[in-house]
Design an enzyme around this catalytic site. Structure first.
Site, short mmCIF file in Angstrom:
data_model
loop_
_atom_site.label_atom_id
_atom_site.label_comp_id
_atom_site.label_asym_id
_atom_site.label_seq_id
_atom_site.Cartn_x
_atom_site.Cartn_y
_atom_site.Cartn_z
N LYS A 1 25.70 51.14 36.90
CA LYS A 1 26.01 50.15 37.92
C LYS A 1 25.48 48.76 37.55
O LYS A 1 25.65 47.80 38.30
CB LYS A 1 25.44 50.59 39.27
CG LYS A 1 26.11 51.84 39.85
CD LYS A 1 25.59 52.16 41.23
CE LYS A 1 26.20 53.44 41.79
NZ LYS A 1 27.62 53.27 42.14
N ASN B 1 13.40 49.41 28.13
CA ASN B 1 14.69 49.40 28.81
C ASN B 1 15.35 48.03 28.79
O ASN B 1 16.44 47.85 29.33
CB ASN B 1 14.55 49.89 30.25
CG ASN B 1 14.02 48.81 31.18
OD1 ASN B 1 13.12 48.05 30.80
ND2 ASN B 1 14.55 48.74 32.37
N LEU C 1 14.50 58.49 42.46
CA LEU C 1 15.06 57.50 41.55
C LEU C 1 16.56 57.71 41.31
O LEU C 1 17.24 56.80 40.82
CB LEU C 1 14.33 57.55 40.20
CG LEU C 1 13.08 56.67 40.06
CD1 LEU C 1 12.09 56.90 41.19
CD2 LEU C 1 12.39 56.92 38.73
N TYR D 1 20.40 57.63 41.98
CA TYR D 1 21.21 56.79 42.88
C TYR D 1 22.68 57.20 42.91
O TYR D 1 23.51 56.51 43.50
CB TYR D 1 21.08 55.31 42.52
CG TYR D 1 21.47 54.95 41.10
CD1 TYR D 1 22.80 54.75 40.75
CD2 TYR D 1 20.50 54.80 40.11
CE1 TYR D 1 23.15 54.42 39.46
CE2 TYR D 1 20.84 54.47 38.81
CZ TYR D 1 22.18 54.27 38.50
OH TYR D 1 22.53 53.95 37.21
N ASP E 1 11.33 48.74 34.12
CA ASP E 1 11.40 49.90 35.01
C ASP E 1 10.14 50.06 35.86
O ASP E 1 10.21 50.39 37.05
CB ASP E 1 11.61 51.19 34.21
CG ASP E 1 13.07 51.42 33.83
OD1 ASP E 1 13.96 50.85 34.50
OD2 ASP E 1 13.32 52.19 32.88
N LYS F 1 15.96 54.72 24.98
CA LYS F 1 14.76 53.98 25.38
C LYS F 1 13.58 54.14 24.42
O LYS F 1 12.73 53.25 24.34
CB LYS F 1 14.34 54.38 26.80
CG LYS F 1 15.30 53.90 27.88
CD LYS F 1 14.77 54.21 29.27
CE LYS F 1 15.74 53.74 30.33
NZ LYS F 1 15.19 53.89 31.69
#
Length: 271
Positions: A18, A90, A214, A216, A106, A69
């Site tokens: 997103k 990140n 966390l 979503y 993050d 990451k």
């Protein structure tokens, strides 16, 4: 090559991200002539991607999602010792001279919704021991929380994280009974669309406990539904997503996101 400045998010897979919606919303709101894209980068192509972008003067940087990451830390500069602290990057930011600096937004994004609380000495439980858990535990260690119980499939990996962040606590199986903690955080992918559910008995939690998921997608996870049914305060995954994006946006485009538009943004992200 782009005619305007741009940033992007990279991962494998990436279609679910997103981040483009968030950053484009802010760019439009501020009238900044720039672009934010998504790029599907497989692990074997990561080094070539970073090398190519290093020479692109229009590229401001990228957000990094799974599974890159950790691997990206070998490809960029690390002046803030992210490798030695959080252990996962990140966000990559390109400097005018072409140097690439890696950081992590993050941890701060996770902590933003909790910043006004006094968590010193508070008992906490965290589900998962992956990259997201590293950012969560880093932030919790800075907040000087009390004992931390990690629920994870691999006890050894989780014990290593407690040691890494100097936290006292315990490691238990995913199906173990929760201790009576003040904060429960799901940092795993359990409960995410397409993943197994996270079924936890929340009855041991105090009535003033906070449950923070966390995940979503979906926004209203099974864990949050169970927490709300118990009358507990909840924090959903969009809070961290928007919080970490806001820090990255400022690094990429030199401006803070517009104030007072979060409700509008959340409506866009959940449409």
């Amino acid at each position: 090559m782009s005619a305007a400045p741009y940033a992007e998010v990279i991962g494998d897979p990436i279609a679910q991200s997103k981040s483009p919606l968030i950053h484009t919303f802010w760019l439009d709101a501020l009238g900044i002539a720039a672009d934010y894209r998504r790029a599907h980068i497989k692990p074997e192509d990561l080094a070539a991607f970073i090398d190519k972008r290093r020479g692109d003067a229009d590229w401001r940087g990228c957000n990094v999602t799974m599974p890159h990451k950790a691997a990206v830390m070998d490809l960029v500069d690390d002046p803030g010792n992210i490798r030695g602290t959080i252990g996962a990057m990140n966000t990559i930011v390109r400097q005018p001279d072409g140097a690439l600096i890696g950081t992590n937004t993050d941890a701060a994004g996770f902590y933003a919704p909790l910043a006004e609380l006094d968590l010193a000495g508070a008992p906490v439980a965290v589900v998962g021991a992956g990259g997201a858990a590293r950012a969560v535990l880093f932030a919790l260690a800075r907040a000087k929380v009390g004992p931390v119980t990690i629920l994870n499939r691999s006890p050894l990996k989780a014990m290593g994280l407690l040691a890494t962040f100097g936290l006292k606590g315990d490691v238990v199986a995913l199906d173990a009974q929760l201790p009576p903690v003040s904060l429960l955080v799901n940092s795993s992918s359990l409960g995410m669309k397409g993943q197994p559910p996270l079924d936890l008995d929340l009855s041991p939690l105090a009535d003033d406990a906070i449950v923070y998921d966390l995940v979503y997608s979906p926004l209203q996870t099974g864990l949050l539904k169970a927490a709300e049914a118990r009358g507990l305060d909840t924090v959903d995954g969009l809070d961290m997503l928007i919080g970490q994006a806001a820090l990255a946006f400022e690094l990429f485009f030199g401006a803070a996101p517009p104030e007072g538009r979060d409700d509008e943004l959340r409506a866009l992200l959940t449409a």
